[in-house]
Scaffold this motif. Structure first.
Motif, PDB file in Angstrom:
ATOM      1  N   ALA A  35      16.353   7.915  -2.211  1.00  0.00           N
ATOM      2  CA  ALA A  35      15.541   6.564  -1.991  1.00  0.00           C
ATOM      3  C   ALA A  35      14.009   7.398  -2.457  1.00  0.00           C
ATOM      4  N   THR A  36      13.123   6.316  -3.095  1.00  0.00           N
ATOM      5  CA  THR A  36      11.855   6.875  -3.383  1.00  0.00           C
ATOM      6  C   THR A  36      10.976   5.394  -2.508  1.00  0.00           C
ATOM      7  N   SER A  37       9.707   5.370  -2.917  1.00  0.00           N
ATOM      8  CA  SER A  37       8.771   4.514  -2.456  1.00  0.00           C
ATOM      9  C   SER A  37       7.769   4.546  -3.112  1.00  0.00           C
ATOM     10  N   ALA A  38       7.229   3.094  -3.118  1.00  0.00           N
ATOM     11  CA  ALA A  38       5.891   3.020  -3.949  1.00  0.00           C
ATOM     12  C   ALA A  38       5.459   1.644  -3.415  1.00  0.00           C
ATOM     13  N   GLY A  39       3.942   1.549  -3.909  1.00  0.00           N
ATOM     14  CA  GLY A  39       3.329   0.369  -3.534  1.00  0.00           C
ATOM     15  C   GLY A  39       2.531  -0.493  -4.735  1.00  0.00           C
ATOM     16  N   THR A  40       2.272  -1.630  -4.763  1.00  0.00           N
ATOM     17  CA  THR A  40       1.500  -2.143  -5.890  1.00  0.00           C
ATOM     18  C   THR A  40       0.108  -1.920  -5.857  1.00  0.00           C
ATOM     19  N   HIS A  41      -0.566  -1.536  -4.631  1.00  0.00           N
ATOM     20  CA  HIS A  41      -1.810  -1.096  -4.622  1.00  0.00           C
ATOM     21  C   HIS A  41      -1.854   0.060  -3.567  1.00  0.00           C
ATOM     22  N   PRO A  42      -1.417   1.166  -4.192  1.00  0.00           N
ATOM     23  CA  PRO A  42      -1.189   2.443  -2.995  1.00  0.00           C
ATOM     24  C   PRO A  42      -2.659   2.842  -2.481  1.00  0.00           C
ATOM     25  N   ASP A  59       6.655  -6.861   9.213  1.00  0.00           N
ATOM     26  CA  ASP A  59       5.127  -6.842   9.246  1.00  0.00           C
ATOM     27  C   ASP A  59       4.754  -5.719   8.833  1.00  0.00           C
ATOM     28  N   ASP A  60       3.572  -5.811   8.523  1.00  0.00           N
ATOM     29  CA  ASP A  60       2.663  -4.521   8.036  1.00  0.00           C
ATOM     30  C   ASP A  60       2.041  -3.883   9.087  1.00  0.00           C
ATOM     31  N   HIS A  65       0.658  -1.167   0.008  1.00  0.00           N
ATOM     32  CA  HIS A  65       0.006   0.203  -0.059  1.00  0.00           C
ATOM     33  C   HIS A  65       0.733   1.331   0.012  1.00  0.00           C
ATOM     34  N   ASN A  66       2.103   1.204   0.158  1.00  0.00           N
ATOM     35  CA  ASN A  66       2.968   2.457   0.170  1.00  0.00           C
ATOM     36  C   ASN A  66       2.714   3.219   1.527  1.00  0.00           C
ATOM     37  N   ALA A  67       2.389   2.603   2.198  1.00  0.00           N
ATOM     38  CA  ALA A  67       1.381   3.365   3.546  1.00  0.00           C
ATOM     39  C   ALA A  67       1.952   3.518   4.885  1.00  0.00           C
ATOM     40  N   GLY A  68       3.033   2.620   4.965  1.00  0.00           N
ATOM     41  CA  GLY A  68       3.757   2.116   6.069  1.00  0.00           C
ATOM     42  C   GLY A  68       5.181   1.899   5.886  1.00  0.00           C
ATOM     43  N   ARG A  69       5.431   0.532   5.582  1.00  0.00           N
ATOM     44  CA  ARG A  69       6.861  -0.044   5.663  1.00  0.00           C
ATOM     45  C   ARG A  69       7.827   0.869   4.441  1.00  0.00           C
TER      46      ARG A  69
END
Length: 131
Positions: free
Chosen positions: A33-40, A101-102, A10-14
């Motif tokens: 660094a950058t960050s992203a999620g498969t289902h943001p 862990d998420d 979700h690119n909302a935590g880890r």
């Protein structure tokens, strides 16, 4: 310049915490660094924002982004955290998977532990890669 992309579902935590730690600790002349999620998700988890604020890092303006093949291919490293098969494999891009862990829906005390674990992993990565 070395670019590291941290990715989770979700690119909302880890991945948000990892990118923030990386950018706070790395030599900015050598790496970012950058960050992203498969289902943001729609936002960064409030407990994540709070835990990082306690550590002196402000994520209040951070927003989740979608992980794309193009984004991944522009990086030298892709570090995944729980997105498994959905995270792209990009030829020429180093890849690691960190089992973390998420933090979604976890109590703040547990989110703090995850935050500290991520910092330790980022520090070890920076030292190993000499960034």
């Amino acid at each position: 310049m070395t670019t590291v992309l941290f990715a989770c579902v979700h690119n909302a935590g880890r991945s948000q915490m990892a990118a923030a730690w990386f950018n706070a600790l790395a030599d900015p002349a050598k790496a970012r660094a950058t960050s992203a999620g498969t289902h943001p998700g729609s936002r960064v988890h409030p407990a994540v924002v709070e835990a990082m604020r306690e550590a002196g890092i402000d994520l209040t303006g951070a927003r989740p982004h979608r992980l794309t093949d193009q984004l991944a291919s522009g990086s030298q490293w892709l570090i995944t955290m729980g997105c498994g098969e959905e995270c792209p494999v990009v030829p020429g891009v180093g890849r690691e998977d960190w089992e973390i862990d998420d933090p979604a829906a976890l109590p703040l005390d547990r989110v703090r532990q995850i935050r500290d674990d991520i910092r330790t992993r980022v520090e070890a990565f920076l030292e190993r890669e000499r960034l």
